[in-house]
Motif scaffolding. Structure first.
Motif, short mmCIF file in Angstrom:
data_model
loop_
_atom_site.label_atom_id
_atom_site.label_comp_id
_atom_site.label_asym_id
_atom_site.label_seq_id
_atom_site.Cartn_x
_atom_site.Cartn_y
_atom_site.Cartn_z
N UNK A 183 -64.83 44.05 -39.79
CA UNK A 183 -64.94 43.37 -41.08
C UNK A 183 -66.15 42.43 -41.08
N UNK A 184 -66.31 41.69 -39.98
CA UNK A 184 -67.43 40.75 -39.93
C UNK A 184 -68.76 41.49 -39.94
N UNK A 185 -68.78 42.71 -39.41
CA UNK A 185 -70.03 43.48 -39.38
C UNK A 185 -70.33 44.15 -40.72
N UNK A 187 -68.87 43.25 -43.90
CA UNK A 187 -68.80 42.42 -45.11
C UNK A 187 -70.20 42.05 -45.65
#
Lengths: 314, 326
Positions: A183-185, A187
């Motif tokens: 998700x962090x990569x 978003x």
């Protein structure tokens, strides 16, 4: 001469002819170049098609040939009816307990991880991109810069502390930890793509709804989002592809437990083994590639527009 | 332009709602920011901290903010055998991959610039290497380049008359005879650079094509009227228009290639002279379990990247900005 002029506008030829001498000079520089580039263009198109498509063709070809046939006639690049086989696919999909490679489990893991990543990424990126494109708030530019920085940041540098952190809290080896990293990569990319579309939704539509007393969330839900639906679909497919294709974090987090492997990780791990025939692994390769190619073909136009938005401005 | 009027009116009417808007904006963007801070910003800071600590996988439990800090990790990284070579390899790989992928992307964009039958198909095919899973394409190329039964060596030995198959991915340096001149070439490194080009030219292709299609047709037409030949039109009309997109692509591809891990790790595992820094980081982390030293190596990687970018912007910064404002 008449053939050449029929494809190019008449005026330039007249001018150049007037300036540079005899009428009907057949092979002036312009003509030579035009013909040369026309030929070169098709030569290059042929080369590009061969170079980009052949590896995929080779992948499929090897996946339907028995390994003995490959070793016997390695230079043959077309299939023959009598040695076509689907046993490679059967073997690669059969669970390990039944003597197969267990790719069905990997497919389940990859699908679960990718779908969860898509759902949560969209849930945070849709409001995020709307805010960045529409609302004025303190630190808006800083936030945009942060997203860009993440987009550019090397994942190998992040890998170490994430590895340490998830080991310590006991989430390494769990799919949840991996989904969180994905998700962090994804978003920031999702926000970048969605923002460009929200900016094309006319203000006046939203204002009209606001005048009618609709709340902001309601405006996003029933005005902006439906208008940006193609963009949302393209973004979702792109995020899915990233999560599905990802290798490094899957390798670091999931390697210890075979039942948790993704298709990418599974193929990479088994590729080193001498016990498994190459053709069987090629079947695994096709299984890994096909979903992504199908999604790409569905979304190609939207995806291209979403990714390169802004490129045409220089 | 028409927006300015609407904008001003909107601002006046909304005056009182500004606060509410700011609050809504922050609320809507905060989930993403929180995820990024937790999963990206803090880890980066932590990497730097880890790089000054003596931490191994075995004594991980005792790791904390208040450990003892020293420069030992950096000393070890700098004096480790092959460190300089690894940095140089990374640079060669990055520059080669960046230049070639942009160059090939430019050619690809030029050939599909104007419509023809089957153009959509050609364009989609050209994007395939970029979107396909890295594990699948590296595996396929490995098999294609295999010395025993790979198709490349089959064609090479049987059709092109090579004396022996070339171990593309496991040979550190090989002999190449070009027009009677014998050259020693880093076989595996060149192979991974070509792979990088194959896989990432579509990215450059996409951006260049988008920019090409935004060039007003009148420009080209005017030059044609003035008697400019195709090559002159390309050099003097098209190329200057692409300066901005080249600059952006060069930076993006440089950054991404510099940090690239998957492709090389999957193709060669970092052997045969393809030992780039990111693969080294991974090996120190997993083979030796030396977290502190891996972090130091990663920090150096990031630092070198920042230096390269700083130099780039100092040298090209002005011309880039000019190109962008055009």
């Amino acid at each position: 001469m008449s053939q050449a002029t029929s494809t190019t506008p008449v005026t330039p030829r007249m001018t150049s002819v007037e300036v540079s001498g005899p009428l009907y000079r057949k092979w002036d520089r312009d003509r030579v170049e035009t013909v040369l580039f026309r030929v070169l263009r098709w030569v290059f198109i042929a080369i590009f098609l061969a170079v980009t498509l052949f590896p995929f063709y080779y992948m499929v070809l090897l996946s339907v040939r028995p390994i003995e046939s490959l070793l016997l006639e390695p230079a043959r690049v077309w299939p023959t009816v009598h040695d076509l086989t689907v046993s490679t696919y059967k073997n690669v999909l059969t669970p390990v307990s039944n003597g197969g490679q267990g790719f069905l489990t990997f497919l389940g893991n990859s699908g679960l991880i990718a779908l969860a990543t898509v759902a949560i990424t969209l849930a945070v990126a849709i409001p995020g991109s709307y805010a960045v494109s529409r609302l004025r708030f303190m630190g808006r530019r800083k936030v945009s810069f942060l997203f860009l920085a993440v987009y550019l940041f090397p994942s190998i540098v992040l890998a170490i502390p994430l590895f340490v952190f998830f080991t310590r809290i006991g989430l390494r080896g769990s799919l949840i930890g991996l989904i969180f990293v994905y998700i962090s990569q994804t978003a920031p990319v999702a926000i970048y793509m969605l923002r460009n579309y929200f900016e094309t939704v006319p203000y006046s539509l939203e204002e009209a709804a606001a005048v009618d007393g609709a709340s902001r969330l309601r405006i996003i839900w029933s005005i902006s989002l439906p208008l940006a639906r193609p963009a949302v679909v393209a973004t979702a497919l792109y995020v899915f592809m990233i999560a599905w294709n990802e290798y490094l974090f899957a390798l670091l987090f999931l390697i210890e437990d075979r039942s948790r492997w993704t298709v990418s990780l599974g193929l990479a791990q088994l590729a080193g083994s001498i016990d498994i025939p190459t053709t069987t692994l090629m079947a695994g390769s096709v299984i890994l590639t096909v979903p992504v190619v199908i999604l790409f073909l569905i979304s190609e136009r939207m995806l291209v527009e979403g990714l390169t938005a802004g490129a045409d401005k220089g | 332009m028409t927006l300015t009027g609407t904008d001003a009116r909107r601002r006046r009417r909304r005056g009182a709602l500004d606060k509410q808007e700011a609050r809504a904006g922050l609320a809507m963007v905060s989930p993403t920011v929180v995820v990024i801070i937790v999963a990206v910003v803090l880890p980066v800071l932590w990497t730097v901290m880890l790089s000054f600590q003596k931490i191994r996988l075995i004594n991980l439990r005792y790791a904390g903010v208040f450990g003892s800090y020293s420069l030992d990790n950096f000393r070890q990284v700098f004096t480790a055998p092959g460190f300089t070579q690894s940095l140089l390899t990374t640079l060669a790989y990055t520059v080669g991959g960046t230049v070639l992928s942009i160059g090939v992307g430019l050619i690809a964009a030029l050939v599909v610039r104007t419509p023809f039958r089957g153009r959509g198909f050609v364009r989609a095919s050209m994007l395939l290497p970029y979107i396909a899973p890295v594990v699948a394409v590296t595996f396929t190329w490995e098999i294609m380049l295999n010395a025993q039964f790979g198709i490349v060596n089959q064609v090479g030995t049987k059709v092109l008359g090579w004396h022996h198959p070339i171990p593309f991915l496991s040979e550190q340096s090989g002999q190449l005879t070009l027009g009677g001149v014998h050259l020693t070439v880093p076989t595996a490194l060149l192979t991974v650079i070509f792979f990088e080009t194959w896989r990432y030219f579509p990215f450059a292709f996409l951006f260049i094509l988008a920019r090409l299609q935004a060039i007003p047709a009148e420009l080209d037409e005017a030059a044609r009227v003035d008697g400019a030949t195709p090559s002159q039109r390309f050099l003097h009309i098209v190329l200057p228009q692409l300066k901005g997109v080249f600059a952006v692509l060069a930076v993006l591809r440089f950054i991404w290639t510099f940090n690239k891990f998957d492709d090389i790790y999957l193709l060669t595992g970092g052997a045969s002279g393809t030992d780039v820094v990111s693969v080294r980081v991974y090996q120190i982390l997993t083979n030796e379990g030396n977290i502190g030293q891996a972090a130091a190596q990663a920090t150096i990687l990031a630092a070198v990247l920042v230096i390269c970018l700083a130099v780039y912007f100092l040298v090209f910064g002005r011309s880039t900005r000019e190109a962008e404002s055009e």
